[in-house]
Design a protein around this motif. Structure first.
Motif, PDB file in Angstrom:
ATOM      1  N   LEU A 122      -2.204  -0.873  13.313  1.00 58.27           N
ATOM      2  CA  LEU A 122      -0.820  -0.522  12.998  1.00 58.27           C
ATOM      3  C   LEU A 122       0.103  -1.019  14.106  1.00 58.27           C
ATOM      4  CD1 LEU A 122       1.175   1.021  11.154  1.00 58.27           C
ATOM      5  CD2 LEU A 122       0.645   3.087  12.484  1.00 58.27           C
ATOM      6  N   GLY A 123       1.012  -1.922  13.746  1.00 56.31           N
ATOM      7  CA  GLY A 123       1.920  -2.487  14.738  1.00 56.31           C
ATOM      8  C   GLY A 123       3.270  -1.812  14.790  1.00 56.31           C
ATOM      9  N   LEU A 140      17.013   4.021   1.444  1.00 56.60           N
ATOM     10  CA  LEU A 140      15.949   3.139   1.911  1.00 56.60           C
ATOM     11  C   LEU A 140      14.585   3.804   1.832  1.00 56.60           C
ATOM     12  CD1 LEU A 140      15.071   0.468   3.293  1.00 56.60           C
ATOM     13  CD2 LEU A 140      15.501   1.602   5.488  1.00 56.60           C
ATOM     14  N   ASN A 141      14.538   5.131   1.991  1.00 56.98           N
ATOM     15  CA  ASN A 141      13.244   5.828   1.960  1.00 56.98           C
ATOM     16  C   ASN A 141      12.503   5.571   0.656  1.00 56.98           C
ATOM     17  OD1 ASN A 141      13.956   6.914   4.447  1.00 56.98           O
ATOM     18  ND2 ASN A 141      14.774   8.784   3.547  1.00 56.98           N
ATOM     19  N   ALA A 142      13.227   5.666  -0.449  1.00 56.65           N
ATOM     20  CA  ALA A 142      12.607   5.445  -1.755  1.00 56.65           C
ATOM     21  C   ALA A 142      12.152   3.992  -1.909  1.00 56.65           C
ATOM     22  CB  ALA A 142      13.573   5.818  -2.873  1.00 56.65           C
ATOM     23  N   GLU A 143      12.942   3.058  -1.379  1.00 59.60           N
ATOM     24  CA  GLU A 143      12.564   1.646  -1.460  1.00 59.60           C
ATOM     25  C   GLU A 143      11.280   1.384  -0.679  1.00 59.60           C
ATOM     26  OE1 GLU A 143      15.581  -1.217  -0.575  1.00 59.60           O
ATOM     27  OE2 GLU A 143      17.185   0.106  -1.275  1.00 59.60           O
ATOM     28  N   LEU A 144      11.176   1.965   0.503  1.00 60.74           N
ATOM     29  CA  LEU A 144       9.971   1.760   1.308  1.00 60.74           C
ATOM     30  C   LEU A 144       8.753   2.388   0.635  1.00 60.74           C
ATOM     31  CD1 LEU A 144      11.410   2.472   4.887  1.00 60.74           C
ATOM     32  CD2 LEU A 144      10.876   0.245   3.888  1.00 60.74           C
ATOM     33  N   SER A 147       7.147   0.281  -2.119  1.00 64.00           N
ATOM     34  CA  SER A 147       6.774  -1.094  -1.790  1.00 64.00           C
ATOM     35  C   SER A 147       5.609  -1.575  -2.656  1.00 64.00           C
ATOM     36  CB  SER A 147       6.359  -1.181  -0.316  1.00 64.00           C
ATOM     37  OG  SER A 147       5.742  -2.432  -0.044  1.00 64.00           O
ATOM     38  N   PRO A 148       5.731  -2.771  -3.251  1.00 64.92           N
ATOM     39  CA  PRO A 148       4.633  -3.296  -4.083  1.00 64.92           C
ATOM     40  C   PRO A 148       3.375  -3.618  -3.304  1.00 64.92           C
ATOM     41  CG  PRO A 148       6.338  -4.962  -3.764  1.00 64.92           C
ATOM     42  CD  PRO A 148       6.887  -3.679  -3.226  1.00 64.92           C
ATOM     43  N   LEU A 149       3.443  -3.631  -1.974  1.00 68.90           N
ATOM     44  CA  LEU A 149       2.251  -3.901  -1.176  1.00 68.90           C
ATOM     45  C   LEU A 149       1.275  -2.728  -1.190  1.00 68.90           C
ATOM     46  CD1 LEU A 149       3.876  -5.631   1.927  1.00 68.90           C
ATOM     47  CD2 LEU A 149       2.754  -6.712  -0.021  1.00 68.90           C
ATOM     48  N   GLY A 150       1.787  -1.525  -1.489  1.00 71.00           N
ATOM     49  CA  GLY A 150       0.919  -0.360  -1.633  1.00 71.00           C
ATOM     50  C   GLY A 150       0.224   0.036  -0.340  1.00 71.00           C
ATOM     51  N   ARG A 151      -0.801   0.857  -0.484  1.00 71.45           N
ATOM     52  CA  ARG A 151      -1.570   1.343   0.669  1.00 71.45           C
ATOM     53  C   ARG A 151      -2.842   0.516   0.819  1.00 71.45           C
ATOM     54  NH1 ARG A 151      -0.008   6.953   2.243  1.00 71.45           N
ATOM     55  NH2 ARG A 151      -1.870   6.878   3.523  1.00 71.45           N
ATOM     56  N   GLU A 152      -3.335   0.502   2.029  1.00 70.04           N
ATOM     57  CA  GLU A 152      -4.550  -0.257   2.331  1.00 70.04           C
ATOM     58  C   GLU A 152      -5.487   0.639   3.132  1.00 70.04           C
ATOM     59  OE1 GLU A 152      -5.559  -4.018   5.176  1.00 70.04           O
ATOM     60  OE2 GLU A 152      -3.874  -4.265   3.781  1.00 70.04           O
ATOM     61  N   HIS A 153      -6.787   0.525   2.853  1.00 72.30           N
ATOM     62  CA  HIS A 153      -7.763   1.342   3.578  1.00 72.30           C
ATOM     63  C   HIS A 153      -7.646   1.088   5.082  1.00 72.30           C
ATOM     64  CE1 HIS A 153     -11.432   3.521   4.426  1.00 72.30           C
ATOM     65  NE2 HIS A 153     -11.873   2.483   5.123  1.00 72.30           N
ATOM     66  N   GLY A 154      -7.650   2.169   5.841  1.00 72.33           N
ATOM     67  CA  GLY A 154      -7.571   2.057   7.283  1.00 72.33           C
ATOM     68  C   GLY A 154      -6.161   2.078   7.844  1.00 72.33           C
ATOM     69  N   LEU A 155      -5.168   2.199   6.953  1.00 73.34           N
ATOM     70  CA  LEU A 155      -3.784   2.277   7.396  1.00 73.34           C
ATOM     71  C   LEU A 155      -3.171   3.587   6.907  1.00 73.34           C
ATOM     72  CD1 LEU A 155      -2.603  -1.395   6.777  1.00 73.34           C
ATOM     73  CD2 LEU A 155      -3.097  -0.308   8.974  1.00 73.34           C
ATOM     74  N   PRO A 156      -2.179   4.137   7.628  1.00 72.76           N
ATOM     75  CA  PRO A 156      -1.717   5.498   7.338  1.00 72.76           C
ATOM     76  C   PRO A 156      -0.589   5.609   6.339  1.00 72.76           C
ATOM     77  CG  PRO A 156      -0.733   4.737   9.369  1.00 72.76           C
ATOM     78  CD  PRO A 156      -1.642   3.625   8.896  1.00 72.76           C
ATOM     79  N   GLY A 157      -0.085   4.496   5.822  1.00 71.81           N
ATOM     80  CA  GLY A 157       1.049   4.591   4.904  1.00 71.81           C
ATOM     81  C   GLY A 157       1.193   3.329   4.080  1.00 71.81           C
ATOM     82  N   THR A 158       2.222   3.302   3.267  1.00 73.74           N
ATOM     83  CA  THR A 158       2.513   2.149   2.423  1.00 73.74           C
ATOM     84  C   THR A 158       2.913   0.953   3.283  1.00 73.74           C
ATOM     85  OG1 THR A 158       3.297   3.626   0.679  1.00 73.74           O
ATOM     86  CG2 THR A 158       3.939   1.318   0.519  1.00 73.74           C
ATOM     87  N   ARG A 159       2.298  -0.188   3.019  1.00 78.80           N
ATOM     88  CA  ARG A 159       2.653  -1.396   3.762  1.00 78.80           C
ATOM     89  C   ARG A 159       4.006  -1.908   3.284  1.00 78.80           C
ATOM     90  NH1 ARG A 159      -1.228  -5.813   2.963  1.00 78.80           N
ATOM     91  NH2 ARG A 159       0.033  -6.847   4.540  1.00 78.80           N
ATOM     92  N   ALA A 204      -0.051  -4.575  11.122  1.00 80.49           N
ATOM     93  CA  ALA A 204       0.461  -3.970   9.897  1.00 80.49           C
ATOM     94  C   ALA A 204       1.759  -3.229  10.178  1.00 80.49           C
ATOM     95  CB  ALA A 204      -0.561  -3.000   9.311  1.00 80.49           C
ATOM     96  N   VAL A 205       2.654  -3.251   9.185  1.00 82.86           N
ATOM     97  CA  VAL A 205       3.901  -2.483   9.209  1.00 82.86           C
ATOM     98  C   VAL A 205       3.814  -1.479   8.069  1.00 82.86           C
ATOM     99  CG1 VAL A 205       6.424  -2.586   9.054  1.00 82.86           C
ATOM    100  CG2 VAL A 205       5.155  -4.487  10.092  1.00 82.86           C
ATOM    101  N   CYS A 206       3.907  -0.194   8.382  1.00 82.22           N
ATOM    102  CA  CYS A 206       3.706   0.850   7.373  1.00 82.22           C
ATOM    103  C   CYS A 206       4.838   1.867   7.382  1.00 82.22           C
ATOM    104  CB  CYS A 206       2.391   1.594   7.608  1.00 82.22           C
ATOM    105  SG  CYS A 206       0.910   0.623   7.315  1.00 82.22           S
ATOM    106  N   HIS A 207       5.198   2.298   6.187  1.00 79.34           N
ATOM    107  CA  HIS A 207       6.144   3.407   6.052  1.00 79.34           C
ATOM    108  C   HIS A 207       5.365   4.712   6.138  1.00 79.34           C
ATOM    109  CE1 HIS A 207       9.298   6.015   4.812  1.00 79.34           C
ATOM    110  NE2 HIS A 207       8.830   6.203   3.591  1.00 79.34           N
ATOM    111  N   CYS A 208       5.702   5.521   7.147  1.00 75.04           N
ATOM    112  CA  CYS A 208       5.017   6.793   7.390  1.00 75.04           C
ATOM    113  C   CYS A 208       6.056   7.907   7.324  1.00 75.04           C
ATOM    114  CB  CYS A 208       4.330   6.772   8.752  1.00 75.04           C
ATOM    115  SG  CYS A 208       3.117   5.425   8.922  1.00 75.04           S
ATOM    116  N   PRO A 209       6.165   8.597   6.177  1.00 77.08           N
ATOM    117  CA  PRO A 209       7.268   9.544   5.963  1.00 77.08           C
ATOM    118  C   PRO A 209       7.304  10.708   6.934  1.00 77.08           C
ATOM    119  CG  PRO A 209       6.169   9.006   3.885  1.00 77.08           C
ATOM    120  CD  PRO A 209       5.318   8.443   4.980  1.00 77.08           C
TER     121      PRO A 209
END
Length: 241
Positions: A122-123, A140-144, A147-159, A204-209
């Motif tokens: 996580l960067g 912006l919160n809803a847009e993040l 995100s069509p990139l979705g979640r990925e195993h090993g990361l804490p939020g939506t990419r 990785a860049v992730c949205h973490c609410p």
């Protein structure tokens, strides 16, 4: 003070692993309010203020009211690159970013540290943004979150491939490896290009609410901002796509 020379007064808070970098220009009163908010956080983060060529007495006011803050005065307006300069002066593994009209909710920086500790790829954490004293949701919160990139195993939020610059916490190593903010873009929409560059470097860049920033902008959208954002979108596509 010579260009790019920091003035540091007072010790940093023991145990803090996050530096908050704040860029400002000619908004002394808003900046002092932000610094008051940051000083009250339980995490007691280090704070670096990059003064982008203010002429309203910002430097003296910061020194008088918050002598423990590191003040960096490049002597001119660097735009978003001021954040990169501030990150270079940080000595902590994590760097959070605020503008002179934004700050962090209590516990937000500790939450970001836990996420970055637990996920070495996580960067950058793209935080939830609450607006004003009433804490309403930024669209912006809803847009993040969508995100069509979705979640990925090993990361804490939506990419995501975008975020709000004053609501981001970065791994300093990743931020500097990616080059920080690009000087050609300067301001307005500068985040997308940095997100591209972080991903290109393998971060990785992730949205973490659960990480929450507060944005309290003064006034409306500045004249010409939308046109600059459109220009910067074209520049970003030309530079990286």
């Amino acid at each position: 003070m010579t260009a790019h020379e920091p003035r540091t007064a007072g010790p940093h808070a023991a145990g803090s692993r996050t530096t908050v970098v704040v860029i400002t220009r000619d908004r002394r009163d808003q900046l002092l309010h932000t610094l008051d908010r940051l000083a009250a956080l339980p995490e007691r983060p280090h704070v670096v203020v990059v003064d982008n060529g203010s002429s309203d007495g910002t430097a003296g006011a910061v020194a008088a009211r918050h002598p423990g803050v590191t003040l960096v005065s490049p002597g001119r307006n660097l735009g978003a690159v001021g954040r990169t300069l501030g990150a270079r002066h940080a000595r902590t593994p994590y760097v959070a970013f605020s503008d002179d009209d934004s700050w962090w909710e209590p516990g937000a920086l500790a939450a970001a540290e836990r996420l970055l500790d637990a996920h070495p790829r996580l960067g950058l954490v793209a935080a939830t943004v609450r607006v004003g004293d009433e804490g309403r949701e930024d669209p912006l919160n809803a847009e993040l979150a969508a995100s069509p990139l979705g979640r990925e195993h090993g990361l804490p939020g939506t990419r995501v491939l975008g975020f709000l610059a004053c609501a981001a916490v970065a791994r300093r190593e990743a931020f500097l490896e990616a080059g920080g903010y690009h000087p050609v873009v300067f301001f307005a929409g500068e985040e997308q290009l940095l997100a591209y560059d972080l991903e290109a470097c393998g971060w990785a860049v992730c949205h973490c609410p659960e990480v929450v920033a507060v944005h309290s902008p003064v006034g409306g959208v500045r004249d010409g901002r939308r046109a600059v954002m459109r220009r910067n979108a074209v520049l970003t596509a030309w530079l990286r796509r």
